[in-house]
Design a protein around this motif. Structure first.
Motif, PDB file in Angstrom:
ATOM      1  N   SER A 100     -48.449  22.200  -6.604  1.00 27.09           N
ATOM      2  CA  SER A 100     -47.834  21.517  -7.655  1.00 27.09           C
ATOM      3  C   SER A 100     -46.221  21.702  -7.831  1.00 27.09           C
ATOM      4  CB  SER A 100     -48.609  21.682  -9.073  1.00 27.09           C
ATOM      5  OG  SER A 100     -48.599  22.924  -9.293  1.00 27.09           O
ATOM      6  N   TYR A 101     -45.767  22.623  -7.191  1.00 26.21           N
ATOM      7  CA  TYR A 101     -44.391  22.859  -7.089  1.00 26.21           C
ATOM      8  C   TYR A 101     -43.508  21.977  -7.124  1.00 26.21           C
ATOM      9  CZ  TYR A 101     -39.833  24.672  -6.171  1.00 26.21           C
ATOM     10  OH  TYR A 101     -38.345  24.671  -6.184  1.00 26.21           O
ATOM     11  N   VAL A 102     -43.771  21.005  -6.262  1.00 24.52           N
ATOM     12  CA  VAL A 102     -42.707  19.429  -6.033  1.00 24.52           C
ATOM     13  C   VAL A 102     -42.663  19.043  -7.395  1.00 24.52           C
ATOM     14  CG1 VAL A 102     -42.512  17.844  -4.639  1.00 24.52           C
ATOM     15  CG2 VAL A 102     -43.014  19.815  -3.683  1.00 24.52           C
ATOM     16  N   SER A 103     -43.980  18.443  -8.008  1.00 19.50           N
ATOM     17  CA  SER A 103     -43.750  17.636  -9.175  1.00 19.50           C
ATOM     18  C   SER A 103     -43.501  18.555 -10.350  1.00 19.50           C
ATOM     19  CB  SER A 103     -45.349  17.007  -9.264  1.00 19.50           C
ATOM     20  OG  SER A 103     -46.244  17.909  -9.444  1.00 19.50           O
ATOM     21  N   ALA A 104     -43.883  19.713 -10.555  1.00 15.97           N
ATOM     22  CA  ALA A 104     -43.786  20.647 -11.634  1.00 15.97           C
ATOM     23  C   ALA A 104     -42.390  20.912 -11.669  1.00 15.97           C
ATOM     24  CB  ALA A 104     -44.547  21.796 -11.637  1.00 15.97           C
ATOM     25  N   GLY A 105     -41.744  21.444 -10.236  1.00 13.80           N
ATOM     26  CA  GLY A 105     -40.519  21.817 -10.269  1.00 13.80           C
ATOM     27  C   GLY A 105     -39.287  20.792 -10.329  1.00 13.80           C
ATOM     28  N   TYR A 106     -39.804  19.361 -10.034  1.00 16.58           N
ATOM     29  CA  TYR A 106     -38.833  18.464 -10.296  1.00 16.58           C
ATOM     30  C   TYR A 106     -38.813  18.028 -11.752  1.00 16.58           C
ATOM     31  CZ  TYR A 106     -37.406  13.533 -10.191  1.00 16.58           C
ATOM     32  OH  TYR A 106     -36.588  12.324 -10.426  1.00 16.58           O
ATOM     33  N   GLU A 107     -39.966  17.967 -12.390  1.00 16.83           N
ATOM     34  CA  GLU A 107     -39.905  17.535 -13.787  1.00 16.83           C
ATOM     35  C   GLU A 107     -39.132  18.593 -14.795  1.00 16.83           C
ATOM     36  OE1 GLU A 107     -43.895  17.199 -15.202  1.00 16.83           O
ATOM     37  OE2 GLU A 107     -44.258  15.409 -14.066  1.00 16.83           O
ATOM     38  N   VAL A 108     -39.262  19.860 -14.378  1.00 14.11           N
ATOM     39  CA  VAL A 108     -38.609  20.862 -15.061  1.00 14.11           C
ATOM     40  C   VAL A 108     -36.973  20.801 -14.885  1.00 14.11           C
ATOM     41  CG1 VAL A 108     -38.048  23.370 -15.218  1.00 14.11           C
ATOM     42  CG2 VAL A 108     -40.401  22.667 -15.062  1.00 14.11           C
ATOM     43  N   THR A 109     -36.671  20.533 -13.650  1.00 16.56           N
ATOM     44  CA  THR A 109     -35.296  20.261 -13.361  1.00 16.56           C
ATOM     45  C   THR A 109     -34.566  19.138 -13.929  1.00 16.56           C
ATOM     46  OG1 THR A 109     -35.720  21.498 -11.160  1.00 16.56           O
ATOM     47  CG2 THR A 109     -33.793  19.855 -11.376  1.00 16.56           C
ATOM     48  N   VAL A 110     -35.472  17.940 -14.079  1.00 13.71           N
ATOM     49  CA  VAL A 110     -35.009  16.859 -14.748  1.00 13.71           C
ATOM     50  C   VAL A 110     -34.943  16.978 -16.293  1.00 13.71           C
ATOM     51  CG1 VAL A 110     -35.542  14.497 -15.334  1.00 13.71           C
ATOM     52  CG2 VAL A 110     -35.872  15.200 -12.959  1.00 13.71           C
ATOM     53  N   TRP A 111     -35.774  17.784 -16.963  1.00 10.22           N
ATOM     54  CA  TRP A 111     -35.814  17.765 -18.238  1.00 10.22           C
ATOM     55  C   TRP A 111     -34.322  18.857 -18.596  1.00 10.22           C
ATOM     56  CZ3 TRP A 111     -37.463  15.336 -21.781  1.00 10.22           C
ATOM     57  CH2 TRP A 111     -38.656  14.392 -21.722  1.00 10.22           C
ATOM     58  N   ILE A 112     -34.317  20.037 -17.745  1.00  3.42           N
ATOM     59  CA  ILE A 112     -33.129  20.887 -18.199  1.00  3.42           C
ATOM     60  C   ILE A 112     -31.929  20.007 -17.772  1.00  3.42           C
ATOM     61  CG2 ILE A 112     -31.971  22.896 -16.983  1.00  3.42           C
ATOM     62  CD1 ILE A 112     -34.636  24.023 -16.404  1.00  3.42           C
ATOM     63  N   HIS A 113     -31.781  19.414 -16.792  1.00  4.43           N
ATOM     64  CA  HIS A 113     -30.512  18.465 -16.615  1.00  4.43           C
ATOM     65  C   HIS A 113     -30.238  17.562 -17.926  1.00  4.43           C
ATOM     66  CE1 HIS A 113     -28.701  18.996 -12.535  1.00  4.43           C
ATOM     67  NE2 HIS A 113     -30.158  18.992 -12.072  1.00  4.43           N
ATOM     68  N   ALA A 114     -31.494  16.927 -18.358  1.00  3.72           N
ATOM     69  CA  ALA A 114     -31.315  15.974 -19.103  1.00  3.72           C
ATOM     70  C   ALA A 114     -30.961  16.710 -20.592  1.00  3.72           C
ATOM     71  CB  ALA A 114     -32.423  15.030 -19.490  1.00  3.72           C
ATOM     72  N   SER A 115     -31.676  17.596 -20.905  1.00  6.07           N
ATOM     73  CA  SER A 115     -31.372  18.368 -22.307  1.00  6.07           C
ATOM     74  C   SER A 115     -29.945  18.898 -22.344  1.00  6.07           C
ATOM     75  CB  SER A 115     -32.489  19.377 -22.329  1.00  6.07           C
ATOM     76  OG  SER A 115     -33.799  19.055 -22.317  1.00  6.07           O
ATOM     77  N   ALA A 116     -29.609  19.679 -21.272  1.00  2.00           N
ATOM     78  CA  ALA A 116     -28.277  20.140 -21.195  1.00  2.00           C
ATOM     79  C   ALA A 116     -27.167  18.965 -21.563  1.00  2.00           C
ATOM     80  CB  ALA A 116     -27.850  20.945 -19.737  1.00  2.00           C
ATOM     81  N   ALA A 117     -27.363  17.857 -20.641  1.00  2.00           N
ATOM     82  CA  ALA A 117     -26.347  17.020 -20.785  1.00  2.00           C
ATOM     83  C   ALA A 117     -26.503  16.277 -22.275  1.00  2.00           C
ATOM     84  CB  ALA A 117     -26.446  15.882 -19.841  1.00  2.00           C
ATOM     85  N   LEU A 118     -27.748  16.000 -22.651  1.00  2.00           N
ATOM     86  CA  LEU A 118     -27.772  15.526 -23.906  1.00  2.00           C
ATOM     87  C   LEU A 118     -27.257  16.373 -25.145  1.00  2.00           C
ATOM     88  CD1 LEU A 118     -28.835  12.838 -25.241  1.00  2.00           C
ATOM     89  CD2 LEU A 118     -31.071  14.011 -25.577  1.00  2.00           C
ATOM     90  N   GLY A 119     -27.522  17.609 -24.961  1.00  2.00           N
ATOM     91  CA  GLY A 119     -26.852  18.573 -25.831  1.00  2.00           C
ATOM     92  C   GLY A 119     -25.432  18.420 -25.962  1.00  2.00           C
ATOM     93  N   CYS A 120     -24.878  18.608 -24.792  1.00  8.17           N
ATOM     94  CA  CYS A 120     -23.361  18.556 -24.485  1.00  8.17           C
ATOM     95  C   CYS A 120     -22.876  17.433 -25.174  1.00  8.17           C
ATOM     96  CB  CYS A 120     -23.023  18.564 -23.051  1.00  8.17           C
ATOM     97  SG  CYS A 120     -21.415  19.062 -22.840  1.00  8.17           S
ATOM     98  N   PHE A 121     -23.412  15.988 -25.078  1.00 11.21           N
ATOM     99  CA  PHE A 121     -22.808  15.115 -25.445  1.00 11.21           C
ATOM    100  C   PHE A 121     -22.993  15.109 -27.027  1.00 11.21           C
ATOM    101  CE2 PHE A 121     -23.408  12.750 -21.303  1.00 11.21           C
ATOM    102  CZ  PHE A 121     -22.071  12.263 -21.261  1.00 11.21           C
TER     103      PHE A 121
END
Length: 167
Positions: free
Chosen positions: A83-104
């Protein structure tokens, strides 16, 4: 404006030259001369926020960091599981989105409090652009995690909303 600066600030050196460690580093520039040299960078901002360009550069740096950092974090996740592919992808997307949203959002709050531009319409436009960037990130999150069976009707809706936000 230039004459007023010259009369008020000719006798004062800049703050960095007063620090004993930096005396050898920075020449004793008068505030008027320094403001003339930096006018190309500060002319679009109000007198109360001449160094706002550094805030913009910081925001750009943190947005760039938000694109690099999640990949490094996701590479630390254990790759041996199925489940690394799906879990890793979801974690990466959430980290990207949270960091960008927090920055904005941090940039929007700072901009709202300081109002760095000289004219009100510039401040309102910049604030709306921050909110547009945050809403685009939210739409991207919603579309990314939407189940495939809902994408047929949601894709035109998301595209219409993106065009409406950008216009």
């Amino acid at each position: 404006y230039k004459y007023r600066l010259m009369v008020q600030d000719l006798s004062r050196p800049t703050g960095s030259a007063r620090h004993p460690f930096l005396q050898w580093l920075a020449p004793r520039l008068h505030h008027y001369r320094l403001s003339l040299r930096m006018h190309f960078m500060t002319k679009r901002y109000g007198e109360h926020a001449p160094y706002w360009q550094f805030v913009i550069w910081s925001r750009q740096f943190f947005l760039t960091l938000s694109t690099i950092l999640p990949d490094a974090v996701s590479s630390m996740v254990d790759a041996s599981t199925e489940s690394y592919v799906s879990a890793g992808y979801e974690v990466t997307v959430w980290i990207h989105a949270s960091a960008a949203l927090g920055c904005f959002l941090v940039a929007a709050v700072a901009h709202y409090r300081v109002q760095p531009y000289r004219f009100g319409f510039q401040n309102r436009l910049e604030f709306r652009l921050y909110l547009a960037g945050a809403s685009i990130v939210l739409l991207a999150i919603a579309y990314t995690f939407m189940p495939n069976e809902h994408r047929s009707w949601a894709e035109p809706l998301v595209e219409t909303l993106l065009v409406a936000i950008l216009v």
